[in-house]
Design an enzyme around this catalytic site. Sequence first.
Site, mmCIF file in Angstrom:
data_model
loop_
_atom_site.group_PDB
_atom_site.id
_atom_site.type_symbol
_atom_site.label_atom_id
_atom_site.label_comp_id
_atom_site.label_asym_id
_atom_site.label_seq_id
_atom_site.Cartn_x
_atom_site.Cartn_y
_atom_site.Cartn_z
ATOM 1 N N ARG A 20 -21.558 9.933 -26.271
ATOM 2 C CA ARG A 20 -20.296 10.537 -26.004
ATOM 3 C C ARG A 20 -19.508 10.139 -24.843
ATOM 4 O O ARG A 20 -18.539 9.900 -24.691
ATOM 5 C CB ARG A 20 -20.646 12.313 -26.021
ATOM 6 C CG ARG A 20 -21.041 12.883 -27.308
ATOM 7 C CD ARG A 20 -21.178 14.275 -27.191
ATOM 8 N NE ARG A 20 -22.445 14.452 -26.270
ATOM 9 C CZ ARG A 20 -22.711 15.504 -25.620
ATOM 10 N NH1 ARG A 20 -22.158 16.809 -25.853
ATOM 11 N NH2 ARG A 20 -23.721 15.604 -24.814
ATOM 12 N N ASN A 38 -21.153 16.314 -30.169
ATOM 13 C CA ASN A 38 -22.431 16.239 -30.998
ATOM 14 C C ASN A 38 -22.399 17.349 -32.179
ATOM 15 O O ASN A 38 -21.827 18.458 -31.821
ATOM 16 C CB ASN A 38 -23.559 16.343 -30.171
ATOM 17 C CG ASN A 38 -24.130 15.148 -29.472
ATOM 18 O OD1 ASN A 38 -23.656 14.117 -29.889
ATOM 19 N ND2 ASN A 38 -24.754 15.227 -28.440
#
Length: 92
Positions: A20, A38
């Site tokens: 990320r 996520n």
Amino acid sequence: MAKICIHAWVSGRVQGVWFRQSTVEQAESLGVTGWVRNLPDGRVETMMYGEEKAVRQLESWLSSGPKLASVADVESEVLEYEEQHEGFLITG
């Protein structure tokens, strides 16, 4: 130049490997806005907005991701562009 939006899901070893944060860094370097998060099933989901060339570059980068990642697959779809995002954020 045309602006596009791409919604993508990345599977493989993509959680717990700085995926990320690395996506945020890549997006910011390309001038792409949107978000990344996520998912409970182990995938990473992202929404990317911006100039088509830059968004396509970020979409391509997702196939390899950061050094510790092992990407198995990237599914993506082009959506209607909406100008409502500022920056690139980690959500969820």
